[in-house]
Design a protein around this motif. Structure first.
Motif, PDB file in Angstrom:
ATOM      1  N   VAL A 136       0.833  -1.204   0.000  1.00  0.00           N
ATOM      2  CA  VAL A 136       0.000   0.000   0.000  1.00  0.00           C
ATOM      3  C   VAL A 136       0.868   1.255   0.000  1.00  0.00           C
ATOM      4  N   VAL A 137       1.854   1.291   0.893  1.00  0.00           N
ATOM      5  CA  VAL A 137       2.716   2.467   1.010  1.00  0.00           C
ATOM      6  C   VAL A 137       3.534   2.663  -0.259  1.00  0.00           C
ATOM      7  N   ARG A 138       4.066   1.574  -0.788  1.00  0.00           N
ATOM      8  CA  ARG A 138       4.885   1.655  -1.995  1.00  0.00           C
ATOM      9  C   ARG A 138       4.069   2.121  -3.206  1.00  0.00           C
ATOM     10  N   GLU A 139       2.887   1.551  -3.379  1.00  0.00           N
ATOM     11  CA  GLU A 139       2.049   1.951  -4.508  1.00  0.00           C
ATOM     12  C   GLU A 139       1.583   3.393  -4.373  1.00  0.00           C
ATOM     13  N   ALA A 140       1.243   3.804  -3.156  1.00  0.00           N
ATOM     14  CA  ALA A 140       0.799   5.181  -2.942  1.00  0.00           C
ATOM     15  C   ALA A 140       1.891   6.173  -3.324  1.00  0.00           C
ATOM     16  N   ALA A 141       3.127   5.837  -2.965  1.00  0.00           N
ATOM     17  CA  ALA A 141       4.237   6.718  -3.335  1.00  0.00           C
ATOM     18  C   ALA A 141       4.362   6.818  -4.850  1.00  0.00           C
ATOM     19  N   GLY A 142       4.201   5.694  -5.534  1.00  0.00           N
ATOM     20  CA  GLY A 142       4.285   5.709  -6.983  1.00  0.00           C
ATOM     21  C   GLY A 142       3.161   6.489  -7.631  1.00  0.00           C
ATOM     22  N   LEU A 143       1.987   6.484  -7.001  1.00  0.00           N
ATOM     23  CA  LEU A 143       0.832   7.200  -7.526  1.00  0.00           C
ATOM     24  C   LEU A 143       0.797   8.658  -7.078  1.00  0.00           C
ATOM     25  N   GLY A 144       1.642   9.009  -6.101  1.00  0.00           N
ATOM     26  CA  GLY A 144       1.657  10.379  -5.604  1.00  0.00           C
ATOM     27  C   GLY A 144       0.431  10.719  -4.770  1.00  0.00           C
ATOM     28  N   ILE A 145      -0.077   9.734  -4.032  1.00  0.00           N
ATOM     29  CA  ILE A 145      -1.247   9.966  -3.186  1.00  0.00           C
ATOM     30  C   ILE A 145      -0.936   9.538  -1.756  1.00  0.00           C
ATOM     31  N   ALA A 146      -1.800   9.925  -0.834  1.00  0.00           N
ATOM     32  CA  ALA A 146      -1.603   9.556   0.565  1.00  0.00           C
ATOM     33  C   ALA A 146      -1.848   8.060   0.751  1.00  0.00           C
ATOM     34  N   PRO A 147      -1.000   7.384   1.532  1.00  0.00           N
ATOM     35  CA  PRO A 147      -1.207   5.958   1.777  1.00  0.00           C
ATOM     36  C   PRO A 147      -2.596   5.637   2.329  1.00  0.00           C
ATOM     37  N   VAL A 148      -3.125   6.514   3.189  1.00  0.00           N
ATOM     38  CA  VAL A 148      -4.440   6.226   3.762  1.00  0.00           C
ATOM     39  C   VAL A 148      -5.539   6.277   2.704  1.00  0.00           C
ATOM     40  N   ASP A 149      -5.357   7.128   1.681  1.00  0.00           N
ATOM     41  CA  ASP A 149      -6.348   7.182   0.602  1.00  0.00           C
ATOM     42  C   ASP A 149      -6.273   5.933  -0.272  1.00  0.00           C
ATOM     43  N   HIS A 150      -5.055   5.472  -0.523  1.00  0.00           N
ATOM     44  CA  HIS A 150      -4.907   4.237  -1.308  1.00  0.00           C
ATOM     45  C   HIS A 150      -5.457   3.051  -0.515  1.00  0.00           C
ATOM     46  N   LEU A 151      -5.196   3.037   0.784  1.00  0.00           N
ATOM     47  CA  LEU A 151      -5.749   1.984   1.638  1.00  0.00           C
ATOM     48  C   LEU A 151      -7.274   2.005   1.583  1.00  0.00           C
ATOM     49  N   ALA A 152      -7.851   3.186   1.645  1.00  0.00           N
ATOM     50  CA  ALA A 152      -9.308   3.298   1.585  1.00  0.00           C
ATOM     51  C   ALA A 152      -9.844   2.706   0.285  1.00  0.00           C
ATOM     52  N   HIS A 153      -9.163   2.981  -0.814  1.00  0.00           N
ATOM     53  CA  HIS A 153      -9.591   2.436  -2.105  1.00  0.00           C
ATOM     54  C   HIS A 153      -9.543   0.912  -2.095  1.00  0.00           C
ATOM     55  N   LEU A 154      -8.485   0.360  -1.545  1.00  0.00           N
ATOM     56  CA  LEU A 154      -8.349  -1.094  -1.499  1.00  0.00           C
ATOM     57  C   LEU A 154      -9.407  -1.733  -0.607  1.00  0.00           C
ATOM     58  N   VAL A 155      -9.756  -1.078   0.488  1.00  0.00           N
ATOM     59  CA  VAL A 155     -10.806  -1.594   1.370  1.00  0.00           C
ATOM     60  C   VAL A 155     -12.133  -1.656   0.619  1.00  0.00           C
ATOM     61  N   VAL A 156     -12.457  -0.589  -0.085  1.00  0.00           N
ATOM     62  CA  VAL A 156     -13.707  -0.556  -0.854  1.00  0.00           C
ATOM     63  C   VAL A 156     -13.666  -1.591  -1.974  1.00  0.00           C
ATOM     64  N   HIS A 157     -12.552  -1.651  -2.673  1.00  0.00           N
ATOM     65  CA  HIS A 157     -12.390  -2.593  -3.780  1.00  0.00           C
ATOM     66  C   HIS A 157     -12.549  -4.038  -3.295  1.00  0.00           C
ATOM     67  N   GLY A 158     -11.880  -4.362  -2.195  1.00  0.00           N
ATOM     68  CA  GLY A 158     -11.967  -5.714  -1.657  1.00  0.00           C
ATOM     69  C   GLY A 158     -13.365  -6.062  -1.186  1.00  0.00           C
ATOM     70  N   THR A 159     -14.051  -5.103  -0.581  1.00  0.00           N
ATOM     71  CA  THR A 159     -15.411  -5.346  -0.116  1.00  0.00           C
ATOM     72  C   THR A 159     -16.343  -5.633  -1.285  1.00  0.00           C
ATOM     73  N   LEU A 160     -16.207  -4.872  -2.357  1.00  0.00           N
ATOM     74  CA  LEU A 160     -17.054  -5.093  -3.534  1.00  0.00           C
ATOM     75  C   LEU A 160     -16.792  -6.467  -4.157  1.00  0.00           C
ATOM     76  N   HIS A 161     -15.539  -6.922  -4.124  1.00  0.00           N
ATOM     77  CA  HIS A 161     -15.254  -8.277  -4.605  1.00  0.00           C
ATOM     78  C   HIS A 161     -16.041  -9.314  -3.799  1.00  0.00           C
ATOM     79  N   LEU A 162     -16.116  -9.127  -2.483  1.00  0.00           N
ATOM     80  CA  LEU A 162     -16.858 -10.079  -1.653  1.00  0.00           C
ATOM     81  C   LEU A 162     -18.341 -10.086  -2.008  1.00  0.00           C
ATOM     82  N   LEU A 163     -18.825  -8.955  -2.489  1.00  0.00           N
ATOM     83  CA  LEU A 163     -20.234  -8.856  -2.876  1.00  0.00           C
ATOM     84  C   LEU A 163     -20.497  -9.464  -4.250  1.00  0.00           C
TER      85      LEU A 163
END
Length: 216
Positions: A136-163
């Protein structure tokens, strides 16, 4: 990434416990609301993100995704979900065991397909999500975004997969991405598929390592 097993089946790690499950439970493990359990092993990232906010992201994704979910509505909205934020080492072990890919990945979703253990007739669990903190931290740095925002995206993405959502075809990916963008906007997080993300090289649903969905 979507895998067809639950985290409770994780391999043993070097500490003698199940990977992704500390024993005893870490201090920051919590029941973060009805139907949601969060286990944070990456204390720094979890402290920045906030347990309550992570739980709210899961709940918002469930509400947004329930109308189009492939699981029963009650399960989508209230079935037990466990979110684990752990290490790249643990992610690599899971990815290797269940998908045959020997490297860590940012998020793995493990849909549940049976009743909660020890509770005959109980509401089926929705499933488990594992997120690799270093990735998460490594990808966020590459994207130029805050790690917590990238984490939030992954949480939402993973939840939708479960659905039951996926991004294997363009139309399905468009529906899933639209839900992600809408949920994240509710938390003041910019569109992860917008021009800034594209300029930073984000080509997959949540980064280059997550452009394929695995089913094991």
């Amino acid at each position: 990434m979507k895998a067809r097993r639950r985290i409770s089946a994780m391999p043993e790690d070097d500490r003698g416990g199940a990977a992704g499950r500390a024993s005893p439970a870490p201090p920051d493990a919590c029941g973060a609301g009805e139907g949601i359990e969060i286990l944070c092993e990456a204390e720094g990232l979890c402290d920045l993100a906030g347990i309550d906010r992570l739980a709210a992201l899961v709940a918002a994704a469930r509400r947004a995704g329930a109308p189009g979910a492939t699981v029963p509505d009650l399960t989508a909205r209230s079935g037990h979900l466990t979110l684990v934020i752990g290490s790249d080492q643990e992610s690599r072990a899971l990815n290797r065991q269940f998908r045959g890919i020997d490297k860590p990945t940012n998020v793995l979703s493990f849909p549940a397909d049976d009743l909660m253990p020890g509770e005959p007739g109980a509401l089926p669990g929705l499933g488990d999500i594992f997120i690799a903190s270093e990735t998460v931290v490594r990808e966020a740095a590459g994207l130029g975004i805050a790690p917590v925002d990238h984490l939030a995206h992954l949480v939402v993405h993973g939840t939708l997969h479960l659905l039951g959502y996926d991004h294997e075809e363009d139309a399905a990916a468009g529906r899933m991405e639209a839900l992600e963008v809408a949920v994240l906007a509710g938390f003041g997080i910019a569109d992860p598929y917008g021009d800034a993300a594209a300029g930073a090289g984000q080509t997959g649903p949540v980064g280059a390592e997550s452009s394929e969905t695995g089913k094991r």
